[in-house]
Scaffold this active site. Structure first.
Site, PDB file in Angstrom:
ATOM      1  N   LEU A  94      -8.653   5.664  63.561  1.00 29.25           N
ATOM      2  CA  LEU A  94      -9.116   6.289  62.175  1.00 29.25           C
ATOM      3  C   LEU A  94      -8.304   6.117  60.987  1.00 29.25           C
ATOM      4  CD1 LEU A  94     -10.681   9.315  63.699  1.00 29.25           C
ATOM      5  CD2 LEU A  94     -12.130   7.915  62.771  1.00 29.25           C
ATOM      6  N   TYR A 103      -8.177   0.769  46.038  1.00 29.41           N
ATOM      7  CA  TYR A 103      -8.192  -0.566  46.430  1.00 29.41           C
ATOM      8  C   TYR A 103      -7.640  -1.770  45.244  1.00 29.41           C
ATOM      9  CZ  TYR A 103     -11.645   1.511  49.713  1.00 29.41           C
ATOM     10  OH  TYR A 103     -12.332   2.277  50.616  1.00 29.41           O
ATOM     11  N   TYR A 183      -9.589  -4.101  50.407  1.00 28.46           N
ATOM     12  CA  TYR A 183      -9.843  -3.226  51.539  1.00 28.46           C
ATOM     13  C   TYR A 183     -10.881  -3.909  52.841  1.00 28.46           C
ATOM     14  CZ  TYR A 183     -12.409   0.818  53.849  1.00 28.46           C
ATOM     15  OH  TYR A 183     -13.122   1.887  54.669  1.00 28.46           O
ATOM     16  N   VAL A 251     -20.673   5.910  37.216  1.00 22.78           N
ATOM     17  CA  VAL A 251     -19.661   4.627  36.809  1.00 22.78           C
ATOM     18  C   VAL A 251     -20.864   3.327  36.665  1.00 22.78           C
ATOM     19  CG1 VAL A 251     -18.372   2.725  38.045  1.00 22.78           C
ATOM     20  CG2 VAL A 251     -17.972   5.385  38.370  1.00 22.78           C
ATOM     21  N   TYR A 333     -12.053  -3.581  39.526  1.00 17.05           N
ATOM     22  CA  TYR A 333     -13.013  -2.966  40.534  1.00 17.05           C
ATOM     23  C   TYR A 333     -14.039  -3.709  40.361  1.00 17.05           C
ATOM     24  CZ  TYR A 333     -16.289   0.669  41.899  1.00 17.05           C
ATOM     25  OH  TYR A 333     -17.363   1.476  42.611  1.00 17.05           O
TER      26      TYR A 333
HETATM   27  N1  LIG Z   1     -15.996   8.474  55.570  1.00 13.42           N
HETATM   28  C1  LIG Z   1     -16.716   7.337  55.591  1.00 13.42           C
HETATM   29  O1  LIG Z   1     -17.923   7.397  55.209  1.00 13.42           O
HETATM   30  C2  LIG Z   1     -16.262   6.096  56.015  1.00 13.42           C
HETATM   31  C3  LIG Z   1     -16.847   5.004  55.926  1.00 13.42           C
HETATM   32  C4  LIG Z   1     -16.462   3.821  56.026  1.00 13.42           C
HETATM   33  C5  LIG Z   1     -15.407   3.619  56.909  1.00 13.42           C
HETATM   34  N2  LIG Z   1     -14.732   4.584  57.217  1.00 13.42           N
HETATM   35  C6  LIG Z   1     -13.519   4.530  57.910  1.00 13.42           C
HETATM   36  O2  LIG Z   1     -13.061   5.540  58.900  1.00 13.42           O
HETATM   37  C7  LIG Z   1     -11.945   5.873  59.178  1.00 13.42           C
HETATM   38  C8  LIG Z   1     -11.684   7.398  58.717  1.00 13.42           C
HETATM   39  O3  LIG Z   1     -12.278   7.597  57.656  1.00 13.42           O
HETATM   40  P1  LIG Z   1     -12.137   9.274  56.891  1.00 13.42           P
HETATM   41  O4  LIG Z   1     -13.161   9.389  55.916  1.00 13.42           O
HETATM   42  O5  LIG Z   1     -12.127  10.282  58.139  1.00 13.42           O
HETATM   43  O6  LIG Z   1     -10.880   8.948  56.094  1.00 13.42           O
HETATM   44  P2  LIG Z   1      -9.659   9.981  55.932  1.00 13.42           P
HETATM   45  O7  LIG Z   1      -8.620   9.551  54.756  1.00 13.42           O
HETATM   46  O8  LIG Z   1     -10.075  11.379  55.661  1.00 13.42           O
HETATM   47  O9  LIG Z   1      -8.820   9.840  57.270  1.00 13.42           O
HETATM   48  C9  LIG Z   1      -7.947   9.063  57.626  1.00 13.42           C
HETATM   49  C10 LIG Z   1      -6.656   9.636  58.066  1.00 13.42           C
HETATM   50  O10 LIG Z   1      -5.901   8.725  58.587  1.00 13.42           O
HETATM   51  C11 LIG Z   1      -4.632   9.391  58.298  1.00 13.42           C
HETATM   52  N3  LIG Z   1      -3.449   8.158  58.401  1.00 13.42           N
HETATM   53  C12 LIG Z   1      -3.511   7.057  57.439  1.00 13.42           C
HETATM   54  N4  LIG Z   1      -2.523   6.386  57.339  1.00 13.42           N
HETATM   55  C13 LIG Z   1      -1.546   6.876  58.422  1.00 13.42           C
HETATM   56  C14 LIG Z   1      -0.719   6.447  59.196  1.00 13.42           C
HETATM   57  N5  LIG Z   1       0.180   5.308  58.751  1.00 13.42           N
HETATM   58  N6  LIG Z   1      -0.045   7.173  60.203  1.00 13.42           N
HETATM   59  C15 LIG Z   1      -0.951   8.379  60.606  1.00 13.42           C
HETATM   60  N7  LIG Z   1      -1.978   8.791  60.091  1.00 13.42           N
HETATM   61  C16 LIG Z   1      -2.291   8.026  58.889  1.00 13.42           C
HETATM   62  C17 LIG Z   1      -4.686  10.085  57.226  1.00 13.42           C
HETATM   63  O11 LIG Z   1      -3.612  11.144  56.862  1.00 13.42           O
HETATM   64  C18 LIG Z   1      -6.119  10.667  57.446  1.00 13.42           C
HETATM   65  O12 LIG Z   1      -5.904  11.948  57.963  1.00 13.42           O
HETATM   66  C19 LIG Z   1     -11.136   4.925  57.942  1.00 13.42           C
HETATM   67  O13 LIG Z   1     -10.567   4.054  58.894  1.00 13.42           O
HETATM   68  C20 LIG Z   1     -12.091   4.443  57.136  1.00 13.42           C
HETATM   69  O14 LIG Z   1     -11.893   3.083  56.636  1.00 13.42           O
HETATM   70  C21 LIG Z   1     -15.052   6.033  56.805  1.00 13.42           C
HETATM   71  O1  LIG Z   2     -18.070   5.378  52.698  1.00 17.87           O
HETATM   72  C1  LIG Z   2     -18.433   4.313  53.143  1.00 17.87           C
HETATM   73  O2  LIG Z   2     -19.227   3.778  53.642  1.00 17.87           O
HETATM   74  C2  LIG Z   2     -17.322   3.154  52.812  1.00 17.87           C
HETATM   75  O3  LIG Z   2     -17.563   2.964  51.368  1.00 17.87           O
HETATM   76  C3  LIG Z   2     -16.966   3.758  50.297  1.00 17.87           C
HETATM   77  O4  LIG Z   2     -17.096   3.134  49.065  1.00 17.87           O
HETATM   78  P1  LIG Z   2     -18.187   3.543  48.049  1.00 17.87           P
HETATM   79  O5  LIG Z   2     -19.351   3.751  48.707  1.00 17.87           O
HETATM   80  O6  LIG Z   2     -17.979   2.491  46.949  1.00 17.87           O
HETATM   81  O7  LIG Z   2     -17.491   4.861  47.628  1.00 17.87           O
HETATM   82  P2  LIG Z   2     -17.720   6.197  46.720  1.00 17.87           P
HETATM   83  O8  LIG Z   2     -16.452   6.567  46.255  1.00 17.87           O
HETATM   84  O9  LIG Z   2     -18.384   7.045  47.703  1.00 17.87           O
HETATM   85  O10 LIG Z   2     -18.716   5.761  45.533  1.00 17.87           O
HETATM   86  C4  LIG Z   2     -20.046   5.373  45.821  1.00 17.87           C
HETATM   87  C5  LIG Z   2     -20.441   5.120  44.488  1.00 17.87           C
HETATM   88  O11 LIG Z   2     -20.568   5.928  43.281  1.00 17.87           O
HETATM   89  C6  LIG Z   2     -19.737   5.559  42.259  1.00 17.87           C
HETATM   90  N1  LIG Z   2     -19.246   6.643  41.686  1.00 17.87           N
HETATM   91  C7  LIG Z   2     -18.170   7.324  42.464  1.00 17.87           C
HETATM   92  C8  LIG Z   2     -17.447   8.481  41.714  1.00 17.87           C
HETATM   93  C9  LIG Z   2     -17.753   8.951  40.674  1.00 17.87           C
HETATM   94  O12 LIG Z   2     -17.511   9.902  40.158  1.00 17.87           O
HETATM   95  N2  LIG Z   2     -18.929   8.457  40.043  1.00 17.87           N
HETATM   96  C10 LIG Z   2     -19.466   7.356  40.564  1.00 17.87           C
HETATM   97  O13 LIG Z   2     -20.472   6.873  39.966  1.00 17.87           O
HETATM   98  C11 LIG Z   2     -19.070   4.407  42.798  1.00 17.87           C
HETATM   99  O14 LIG Z   2     -18.674   3.398  41.518  1.00 17.87           O
HETATM  100  C12 LIG Z   2     -19.697   3.810  43.738  1.00 17.87           C
HETATM  101  O15 LIG Z   2     -21.023   2.932  42.898  1.00 17.87           O
HETATM  102  C13 LIG Z   2     -15.345   3.634  50.618  1.00 17.87           C
HETATM  103  O16 LIG Z   2     -14.866   2.447  50.547  1.00 17.87           O
HETATM  104  C14 LIG Z   2     -14.913   3.960  52.039  1.00 17.87           C
HETATM  105  O17 LIG Z   2     -14.878   5.469  52.231  1.00 17.87           O
HETATM  106  C15 LIG Z   2     -15.953   3.316  52.899  1.00 17.87           C
HETATM  107  O18 LIG Z   2     -15.322   2.471  53.977  1.00 17.87           O
END
Ligand SMILES: NC(=O)c1ccc[n+]([C@@H]2O[C@H](COP(=O)([O-])OP(=O)(O)OC[C@H]3O[C@@H](n4cnc5c(N)ncnc54)[C@H](O)[C@@H]3O)[C@@H](O)[C@H]2O)c1
Ligand SMILES: O=C(O)[C@H]1O[C@H](OP(=O)(O)OP(=O)(O)OC[C@H]2O[C@@H](n3ccc(=O)[nH]c3=O)[C@H](O)[C@@H]2O)[C@H](O)[C@@H](O)[C@@H]1O
Length: 387
Positions: A94, A103, A183, A251, A333
């Protein structure tokens, strides 16, 4: 609790050891919680932070204390990583930089984190014959085909041009100078590498493409449990604005569309992947909720309404304000226009469906945000400013 559990084919589930990298993050913390409370599996939890799983690690009298061990390791440079992967039956990766504000402003860190740092994990799994579940993203789809048609084209309404399917949809990114795509591009390349390890060297893998999973413990509230100038993902940005009684920033007019899925629904899907390897190996899975689609503007309006209800406060007079992406995120962006997951593959392989409506998931999440942060914000904002 765990006895008598069977997989989707009726076979008993044997306890396994999971090396979970990034276990201290948002998704990792919910997955650890689920594994500890509902399964007999062991977790070697790897991360640089442990705050979000502290409640699972202490006190030592917790019923699962001997099934979860935290290893404070930065996977960039720690030789202990391979040993942990070898000790486990399954590795879940993760770890990533995954906030859009990074990004285009920290593209090198973003590419290293999402591609280079993931390479040894893939290599150790492949060389040691270990199964890997790797977290990618729905951002690998980039933009929809539909957004390239003229605004009034009826083709824009045809799902063939916007529903995102794992096996058939193309990945459409903007130009290189739009560093937003650093990214998505790094995630796409690591997906291709994992896929190739499967094809050429027999790596058993599953790739997860989350579609905007949201819920408690997501990211941080700037100035409270994260940097004051930090920009988290939209749920935390809007929560922060609501807690501080500031307008929510839209945004570029908040016209982009997203589908949001409740973290607890999504974690059910991951558990099915963990416990049904024969059905999950070799697959890429969209995990999202196609029924919860809104524009960002609609999300802001709904969050404002839900927050007023859970906090018992009336909304401010001007609940939203428009801001340009350049002002908010800086140069480079760009955005995904629309993200609807095709659910055919996950349905067929794992029988999984999301359950929670957007209103319900916002109600439970904003109740959590209010309970966790309202007092701290009040204290922080009432402090006299130093002269
Ligand atoms: N939350 C979402 O909706 C979402 C959407 C799309 C993709 N993802 C993917 O799912 C994964 C987890 O996302 P999340 O929302 O939990 O993010 P998050 O940032 O909460 O969790 C990522 C964790 O990875 C750890 N980490 C990062 N680099 C590290 C390193 N070098 N060594 C050890 N630990 C490290 C961070 O400390 C953090 O705790 C990511 O790969 C992200 O790209 C999440
Ligand atoms: O969550 C996901 O599935 C993926 O998409 C996210 O990307 P995005 O959805 O663009 O990120 P958000 O920060 O959640 O933004 C969603 C939308 O809200 C907008 N936004 C964000 C923040 C804000 O204050 N106002 C606002 O209008 C952004 O421009 C974007 O259009 C992130 O890239 C990742 O966590 C992940 O891979």
């Amino acid at each position: 609790m765990a006895s008598g559990r069977v997989d989707l084919d009726g076979n008993p589930i044997k306890p396994i050891t999971i090396c979970m990298i990034g276990a201290g993050g948002f998704i990792g913390s919910h997955l650890c919680e689920k594994l500890m409370s509902e399964t007999p599996h062991k977790v070697l939890a790897v991360d640089v932070y442990s705050d979000k799983i502290k409640h699972l690690l202490e006190p030592s009298s917790l019923p699962w204390a001997d099934r979860i061990h935290f290893h404070r390791i930065n996977i960039k440079n720690d030789s202990r990583l391979e040993g942990l992967i070898r000790m486990a039956d399954l590795t879940i990766n993760l770890a990533a930089i995954c906030t859009p504000a990074d990004y285009n402003t920290r593209p090198l860190d973003t590419i290293y984190s999402n591609f280079i740092d993931a390479l040894p994990v893939v290599k150790y799994c492949s060389e040691n014959g270990k199964r890997l579940i790797h977290f990618s993203t729905c951002e690998v789809y980039g933009k929809t085909i539909g957004c390239f048609f003229p605004k009034d084209s009826p083709l824009r309404q045809d799902p063939a041009y916007y529903v995102l399917n794992e096996d058939t949809s193309p990945c459409i990114f903007g130009p290189v100078e739009k560093q937003r795509w650093s990214y998505a591009c790094a995630k796409q390349l690591i997906e291709r590498l994992i896929y190739a390890e499967g094809a050429e060297n027999g790596l058993e893998f599953t790739i997860v493409r989350p579609f905007n999973w949201i819920g408690p413990r997501m990211d941080f509230i700037p100035g409270i449990d994260g940097p004051s100038e930090g920009v988290p993902r939209v749920l935390a940005c809007f929560s922060n604005n609501l807690l501080r009684r500031e307008p929510l920033k839209l945004v570029d007019g908040g016209q982009s569309q997203r589908t949001f899925v409740y973290i607890k629904d999504a974690i059910e899907a991951v558990l099915l992947m963990i416990e049904n390897p024969a059905r999950a190996n070799g697959h890429i899975f969209n995990v999202g909720n196609p029924n919860n689609e809104v524009t960002v503007r609609q999300l802001a309006e709904m969050m404002t309404e839900v927050y007023a209800k859970v906090a018992g406060e009336s909304p401010i007079d001007t609940p939203t304000v428009d801001v340009s992406s350049k002002e908010f995120y800086g140069e480079g962006y760009d955005d995904s226009d629309k993200r609807i997951p095709d659910m055919t593959i996950i349905n067929r392989q794992l029988g999984w469906n999301p359950k929670t409506s957007l209103w319900d998931l916002l109600e439970s999440t904003l109740t959590y945000q209010h309970r966790t942060y309202a007092e701290a914000i009040k204290k922080a904002t009432s402090k006299p400013v130093a002269s």
